[in-house]
Write a protein that holds these residues in place. Sequence first.
Motif, PDB file in Angstrom:
ATOM      1  N   THR A   1       0.932  -1.299  -0.070  1.00  0.00           N
ATOM      2  CA  THR A   1       0.117   0.077   0.003  1.00  0.00           C
ATOM      3  C   THR A   1       0.860   1.206  -0.024  1.00  0.00           C
TER       4      THR A   1
ATOM      5  N   ASP B   1      -4.731   3.316  -5.490  1.00  0.00           N
ATOM      6  CA  ASP B   1      -5.498   3.454  -4.086  1.00  0.00           C
ATOM      7  C   ASP B   1      -5.779   1.963  -3.256  1.00  0.00           C
ATOM      8  N   GLY B   2      -6.115   1.153  -3.969  1.00  0.00           N
ATOM      9  CA  GLY B   2      -6.494  -0.076  -3.442  1.00  0.00           C
ATOM     10  C   GLY B   2      -4.960  -1.051  -3.193  1.00  0.00           C
TER      11      GLY B   2
END
Length: 367
Positions: free
Chosen positions: A134, A151-152
Amino acid sequence: MERFTRLQRAMMLAGLAPLGVVGCVPAAQQPAPRLSAALPAPTYRVAVPVPPPPPPPPRALAPTALVTTINGLADAFGGRVGIAVKSIDDDWMVAKNGELALPQQSVSKLWVAMTTLDALDKGRISLDQSVTITRSDLTLFHQPIAALVKDGGYTTTVRDLLQRAMTRSDNTANDRLLKLVGGPASVNAFIADRNLGNIKFGPGERLLQAGTAGLQWKQDMAMGRAFEAARARLPRDVRRAAFDGYVANPPDGAGAAAIANALARLQRGDLLSPASTRWLISTMESSKTGRARLKAGTPAGWSLGHKTGTGQDFFGRTAGFNDIGILTAPNGKSYAIAVLIGDTSRPVPQRQELIQNVAAAVAANHR
């Protein structure tokens, strides 16, 4: 009879047995003969001369010309330089400043890879295990994987992260593996458990680079060129003090001799399982970094598995410009090489030339 009696009496007074007594003691009154104890059968020991064990075969000596060349290269270059060459087959070593603890920089990714593969050997992880990266995992400087993190997050495998760290020197891939195996303490524990000697693993990429620059790490420094911008705002004396402190006592410091010995043990299969050993060395042989370092000095027909390391610059000085690896000749003989330039202002081509010349010298003295 009276005369005989007088004669007997006279003999007794003289301490002589009477004539009538000698030989006349009845058998019943004679003392029983003493029986001597049975003696053990004699034993005989024959001293057989035992020849002394044959002397051990003479230990192979490093080629004199190689010793002269390595010493000359280091002396001519100057500065804080450590060089070590270890014959993996003949067990000799040539070293100049081999015990000097110098910054490893991305050379230390090798110890993270070994710790990860050791965990694999013990069944704790697998190469195909999924790992998600992340934005909170991003680091700084060279991190090509950052472009894939949306974003994921970005989900990949341990195998992919190892390949990115070892062949492309991806800092984020390496730090994510570091987190997976338990952090710097686990890597230093692996180094200690294997008795690798004068090798330390630092606090991880973000804290190491922030400390070298004189900064406190903040995660927003991982985005774009925010780290470089924050560093540029620092007063020069603050940066110089931090840089000098790092060079003098690097938390990721290691001696060239210890690294060469560790590489030799890796090649011999002393550190990891046979499968993990083959995987790691073949991965190092496919490295994409440092084409102008050891690789450029490797002759045709030879193979090289290596790992580079490059530190920060401070007004022309560089804290760590390195290359380490296993150089294998066409006949199968191998050499472990470590060249660490800890602090230098020499131009980059001259640094590269030093490293190239070490590899070329090893090949030239190969027998």
